[in-house]
Design a protein around this motif. Structure first.
Motif, PDB file in Angstrom:
ATOM      1  N   GLN A  37      17.035  -1.414  36.614  1.00 49.25           N
ATOM      2  CA  GLN A  37      17.086  -0.279  35.687  1.00 49.25           C
ATOM      3  C   GLN A  37      17.116  -0.760  34.244  1.00 49.25           C
ATOM      4  N   LEU A  38      17.847  -1.829  33.981  1.00 52.93           N
ATOM      5  CA  LEU A  38      17.901  -2.370  32.621  1.00 52.93           C
ATOM      6  C   LEU A  38      16.515  -2.824  32.173  1.00 52.93           C
ATOM      7  N   HIS A  39      15.797  -3.532  33.043  1.00 55.24           N
ATOM      8  CA  HIS A  39      14.431  -3.951  32.699  1.00 55.24           C
ATOM      9  C   HIS A  39      13.555  -2.735  32.405  1.00 55.24           C
ATOM     10  N   ASP A  40      13.681  -1.703  33.215  1.00 56.48           N
ATOM     11  CA  ASP A  40      12.892  -0.492  33.017  1.00 56.48           C
ATOM     12  C   ASP A  40      13.212   0.157  31.668  1.00 56.48           C
ATOM     13  N   LEU A  41      14.472   0.222  31.301  1.00 58.97           N
ATOM     14  CA  LEU A  41      14.853   0.807  30.012  1.00 58.97           C
ATOM     15  C   LEU A  41      14.290  -0.003  28.852  1.00 58.97           C
ATOM     16  N   VAL A  42      14.369  -1.323  28.955  1.00 61.95           N
ATOM     17  CA  VAL A  42      13.815  -2.179  27.896  1.00 61.95           C
ATOM     18  C   VAL A  42      12.312  -1.927  27.782  1.00 61.95           C
ATOM     19  N   ASP A  43      11.631  -1.822  28.917  1.00 65.43           N
ATOM     20  CA  ASP A  43      10.189  -1.539  28.896  1.00 65.43           C
ATOM     21  C   ASP A  43       9.894  -0.189  28.241  1.00 65.43           C
ATOM     22  N   GLN A  44      10.700   0.830  28.554  1.00 64.97           N
ATOM     23  CA  GLN A  44      10.491   2.154  27.964  1.00 64.97           C
ATOM     24  C   GLN A  44      10.704   2.137  26.456  1.00 64.97           C
ATOM     25  N   VAL A  45      11.713   1.417  26.002  1.00 65.92           N
ATOM     26  CA  VAL A  45      11.959   1.314  24.559  1.00 65.92           C
ATOM     27  C   VAL A  45      10.808   0.562  23.901  1.00 65.92           C
ATOM     28  N   ALA A  46      10.368  -0.529  24.516  1.00 67.29           N
ATOM     29  CA  ALA A  46       9.270  -1.318  23.953  1.00 67.29           C
ATOM     30  C   ALA A  46       7.984  -0.508  23.863  1.00 67.29           C
ATOM     31  N   ALA A  47       7.749   0.368  24.834  1.00 67.60           N
ATOM     32  CA  ALA A  47       6.537   1.198  24.851  1.00 67.60           C
ATOM     33  C   ALA A  47       6.655   2.424  23.955  1.00 67.60           C
ATOM     34  N   GLY A  48       7.826   2.629  23.362  1.00 69.19           N
ATOM     35  CA  GLY A  48       8.022   3.783  22.505  1.00 69.19           C
ATOM     36  C   GLY A  48       8.230   5.078  23.273  1.00 69.19           C
ATOM     37  N   GLU A  49       8.470   4.980  24.574  1.00 64.38           N
ATOM     38  CA  GLU A  49       8.682   6.177  25.395  1.00 64.38           C
ATOM     39  C   GLU A  49      10.053   6.788  25.151  1.00 64.38           C
ATOM     40  N   ILE A  50      11.027   5.951  24.849  1.00 61.46           N
ATOM     41  CA  ILE A  50      12.369   6.408  24.490  1.00 61.46           C
ATOM     42  C   ILE A  50      12.856   5.545  23.340  1.00 61.46           C
ATOM     43  N   ASP A  51      13.839   6.050  22.602  1.00 64.85           N
ATOM     44  CA  ASP A  51      14.405   5.239  21.527  1.00 64.85           C
ATOM     45  C   ASP A  51      15.697   4.583  22.019  1.00 64.85           C
ATOM     46  N   ALA A  52      16.279   3.759  21.171  1.00 68.94           N
ATOM     47  CA  ALA A  52      17.482   3.024  21.566  1.00 68.94           C
ATOM     48  C   ALA A  52      18.622   3.968  21.935  1.00 68.94           C
ATOM     49  N   GLY A  53      18.731   5.090  21.232  1.00 70.29           N
ATOM     50  CA  GLY A  53      19.786   6.057  21.543  1.00 70.29           C
ATOM     51  C   GLY A  53      19.627   6.634  22.936  1.00 70.29           C
ATOM     52  N   GLN A  54      18.391   6.957  23.312  1.00 73.24           N
ATOM     53  CA  GLN A  54      18.148   7.480  24.654  1.00 73.24           C
ATOM     54  C   GLN A  54      18.426   6.403  25.707  1.00 73.24           C
ATOM     55  N   ALA A  55      18.059   5.165  25.399  1.00 76.86           N
ATOM     56  CA  ALA A  55      18.332   4.069  26.333  1.00 76.86           C
ATOM     57  C   ALA A  55      19.833   3.903  26.525  1.00 76.86           C
ATOM     58  N   ARG A  56      20.595   4.005  25.434  1.00 76.53           N
ATOM     59  CA  ARG A  56      22.056   3.915  25.529  1.00 76.53           C
ATOM     60  C   ARG A  56      22.590   5.022  26.426  1.00 76.53           C
ATOM     61  N   SER A  57      22.028   6.208  26.299  1.00 79.86           N
ATOM     62  CA  SER A  57      22.464   7.332  27.117  1.00 79.86           C
ATOM     63  C   SER A  57      22.192   7.065  28.595  1.00 79.86           C
ATOM     64  N   HIS A  58      21.000   6.526  28.898  1.00 85.60           N
ATOM     65  CA  HIS A  58      20.677   6.185  30.284  1.00 85.60           C
ATOM     66  C   HIS A  58      21.635   5.125  30.820  1.00 85.60           C
ATOM     67  N   ILE A  59      21.896   4.103  30.024  1.00 85.74           N
ATOM     68  CA  ILE A  59      22.794   3.035  30.456  1.00 85.74           C
ATOM     69  C   ILE A  59      24.181   3.595  30.734  1.00 85.74           C
ATOM     70  N   SER A  60      24.633   4.517  29.904  1.00 82.57           N
ATOM     71  CA  SER A  60      25.970   5.067  30.101  1.00 82.57           C
ATOM     72  C   SER A  60      26.065   5.881  31.390  1.00 82.57           C
ATOM     73  N   GLN A  61      24.931   6.282  31.944  1.00 83.40           N
ATOM     74  CA  GLN A  61      24.925   7.048  33.186  1.00 83.40           C
ATOM     75  C   GLN A  61      24.687   6.181  34.418  1.00 83.40           C
ATOM     76  N   MET A  62      24.471   4.881  34.236  1.00 80.48           N
ATOM     77  CA  MET A  62      24.243   4.011  35.382  1.00 80.48           C
ATOM     78  C   MET A  62      25.449   4.056  36.311  1.00 80.48           C
ATOM     79  N   THR A  63      25.211   3.852  37.573  1.00 86.23           N
ATOM     80  CA  THR A  63      26.259   4.005  38.574  1.00 86.23           C
ATOM     81  C   THR A  63      27.394   3.008  38.407  1.00 86.23           C
ATOM     82  N   LEU A  64      27.138   1.872  37.828  1.00 86.95           N
ATOM     83  CA  LEU A  64      28.180   0.859  37.706  1.00 86.95           C
ATOM     84  C   LEU A  64      28.940   0.944  36.386  1.00 86.95           C
ATOM     85  N   ARG A  65      28.734   1.991  35.603  1.00 86.00           N
ATOM     86  CA  ARG A  65      29.430   2.134  34.321  1.00 86.00           C
ATOM     87  C   ARG A  65      30.935   2.113  34.549  1.00 86.00           C
ATOM     88  N   GLN A  66      31.643   1.263  33.783  1.00 81.59           N
ATOM     89  CA  GLN A  66      33.079   1.157  33.968  1.00 81.59           C
ATOM     90  C   GLN A  66      33.867   1.196  32.669  1.00 81.59           C
TER      91      GLN A  66
END
Length: 174
Positions: A37-66
């Motif tokens: 999932q992290l690789h996918d988010l980095v790819d999405q940010v690099a492609a301009g599909e999402i910005d860093a803020g959206q990527a942070r939001s996705h990361i905060s929703q990952m199942t292992l968030r602690q």
């Protein structure tokens, strides 16, 4: 499976004996999935599909968030989970295995060294994420750090499973 003692080569393990090793693999599989999932988010940010803020939001929703790290301080999600997992192994699993089967000492020594190395790589990922959100072209450094994490962590998880699943089944946890 790990090092099989000559007397246990033909042993069949019960479901109960296999349960702890299966749990270890389940935890490792969750770490692998989050890494994907992290690789996918980095790819999405690099492609301009999402910005860093959206990527942070996705990361905060990952199942292992602690805890509270983010994509500039990202390691609160993934890095903390990996560090916690390694700390539990270092403090609980490894001392038991070291005591129960001294022949595992070189394997455990290597795994503990890898834990320290992976910790350094996790810090590198965190620095690259901070740099990414604060400079114009931080993507190459971020990709390099995440790729290094993937290489180190996936190799480590595979080695650990190969060397310890059988001894865990045979020796159990006390």
């Amino acid at each position: 499976m790990g090092r099989i003692s000559p007397t246990d080569r033909d042993r069949i393990y019960t479901a109960h004996e296999q349960a702890t090793g299966k749990h270890l693999i389940d935890v490792h599989d969750a770490l692998r999935a989050e890494l994907t999932q992290l690789h996918d988010l980095v790819d999405q940010v690099a492609a301009g599909e999402i910005d860093a803020g959206q990527a942070r939001s996705h990361i905060s929703q990952m199942t292992l968030r602690q805890n509270e790290w983010v994509l500039g301080a990202y390691c609160i999600n993934y890095c903390r989970v990996v560090t916690t997992h390694h700390t539990l192994e270092d403090q609980s699993l490894f001392p038991h295995l070291r005591h129960a089967e001294p022949a595992l000492e070189p394997v455990i020594d290597r795994l503990q060294e890898e834990h320290h190395g992976i910790h350094d790589v996790l810090e590198r990922v965190d620095r690259a994420l901070v740099q990414f959100v604060s400079v114009t072209d931080g993507m190459p450094a971020l990709r390099a750090a995440v790729d290094l994490l993937s290489d180190a962590l996936l190799s480590h998880l595979s080695y650990e499973e190969r060397e310890l699943i059988e001894p865990i089944a045979r020796l159990g946890l006390r």
